[in-house]
Design an enzyme around this catalytic site. Structure first.
Site, PDB file in Angstrom:
ATOM      1  N   GLU A   2      44.663  58.339  60.104  1.00  0.00           N
ATOM      2  CA  GLU A   2      45.409  57.691  61.182  1.00  0.00           C
ATOM      3  C   GLU A   2      46.221  58.708  61.973  1.00  0.00           C
ATOM      4  OE1 GLU A   2      48.645  58.353  60.333  1.00  0.00           O
ATOM      5  OE2 GLU A   2      47.899  58.945  58.371  1.00  0.00           O
ATOM      6  N   GLU A  30      46.249  61.740  58.826  1.00  0.00           N
ATOM      7  CA  GLU A  30      44.957  62.051  59.465  1.00  0.00           C
ATOM      8  C   GLU A  30      43.776  61.876  58.514  1.00  0.00           C
ATOM      9  OE1 GLU A  30      44.930  65.990  61.147  1.00  0.00           O
ATOM     10  OE2 GLU A  30      46.889  65.739  62.116  1.00  0.00           O
TER      11      GLU A  30
END
Length: 351
Positions: free
Chosen positions: A172, A315
């Site tokens: 994310e 991430e």
């Protein structure tokens, strides 16, 4: 169009029988029993998930969902909101940690805009809205938007699996999303925000206390229903968090393993597990981040992280770094000789 409720209902319990078969086979390999520790446990879990004694986990598919959060208006992050879009551009140009790490494991990578505040040329756009609303003032999104975020995650997981991925890693990007994750975790668990709230992108200690206070006031005002995870997602969640949860649910429905990343990803897993309790068994906890809420949520899921690397980037980076261990577990079962095939004497039973 995916029917999210039909997909959720399609998730079956993992195959404990296949896990027992895998364990018996692992015990026949040329090594002392249990000598590879957690690697053997991962191999058994992969067999339970895939219903195969010799599971495939290559290539890994990495999906990074990006979205903005209205709650950043409250000053809960060390970075301004425009960093979300800037980092998406960095992903697209190949300059972020997730690009480097995914390339290292020869993974498939997709970046998906689920709600960044600006339009970004070249990104896969599944924009639900231009960021969530400020949940310190009003619900972050409508219930319809929350359902749509789950649906987007399922659709991108479906595409990634059709593209050949045998394992999923969800990442994310979204300034403010640790605030949203702490709020979701508090609402679903009953834990206090101060137990779950950390530094996020690097705020100071006094700002952490303020951040927890913002979350508590929002929970008092909005009263998300702990028995309705979609209501919790709608009131204090983020589009990227919902999308990760949807992707996890879809993966489980197709017997595809998922490696969990840090706090935000694991909070999405908590949402998914509240929608179907079986989904948890399809997840492998990758690492323990330094966010205090991460260990709490892992405990709620009954998960033990494989490593602790002092990370808090997100991430999907931690999960990708752990992937080689999971791949090694699958390769162990496929590649090692048995005592019989190698002509090696088995250990003696002591009488």
């Amino acid at each position: 169009m995916i029917d999210i409720y039909q997909q959720i209902d399609a998730i079956e319990p993992v195959s404990k029988q296949k896990g027992l078969e895998a364990l018996a086979y692992i015990h026949s390999l040329t090594k002392p029993m249990n000598s590879l520790g957690e690697i053997e446990k991962i191999a058994v879990q992969l067999s339970e998930i895939t219903s195969k004694v010799k599971p495939e986990v290559f290539p890994p598919g990495v999906i990074v969902f990006a979205a903005d959060h209205g709650v950043t208006e409250e000053g809960v992050s060390a970075y301004p909101q425009e960093v979300t879009a800037q980092m998406v551009n960095n992903f697209l140009s190949g300059g972020a940690a997730i690009n480097v790490f995914t390339k290292r494991v020869n993974g498939l990578l997709e970046i998906v805009d689920t709600g960044v505040k600006t339009d970004i040329p070249g990104v896969r756009s599944e924009k639900i809205a231009y960021g969530t609303k400020n949940f310190a003032v009003e619900p972050a999104m409508t219930r319809r938007e929350a359902v749509r975020s789950l649906e987007v995650g399922m659709q991108r997981a479906e595409a990634m699996i059709k593209n050949g991925a045998k394992l999923l890693i969800l990442g994310e990007m979204g300034i403010g999303n640790t605030t949203s994750s702490s709020a979701i975790a508090a609402a679903l668990s009953g834990l206090k925000p101060e137990e779950l709230t950390g530094r996020g992108t690097g705020i100071e200690s006094k700002q952490v206390a303020y951040k927890a206070e913002v979350i508590q006031k929002a929970l008092n005002k909005l009263k998300p229903d702990a028995n309705d995870p979609i209501d919790v997602l709608a009131k204090v969640g983020g589009f990227e968090i919902g999308a990760m949860a949807g992707a996890m649910l879809y993966a489980a429905s197709k017997k595809i393993p998922v490696i969990l990343d840090g706090f935000i990803c694991t909070t999405a897993a908590l949402v998914a597990s509240e929608l179907n309790r079986h989904v948890c068994d399809y997840m492998i906890a990758g690492h323990l981040s330094v966010e205090p809420g991460h260990l709490h949520v892992l405990n709620l899921l009954g998960k033990k992280p494989l490593v602790s690397l002092g990370m808090r980037l997100g991430e999907g980076t931690g999960a990708v770094l752990v992937y080689p261990l999971v791949e090694a577990a699958a390769e162990m079962v496929k590649g090692m000789a048995t005592f019989d095939t190698a002509g090696v004497s088995k250990e003696r039973t002591i009488k």
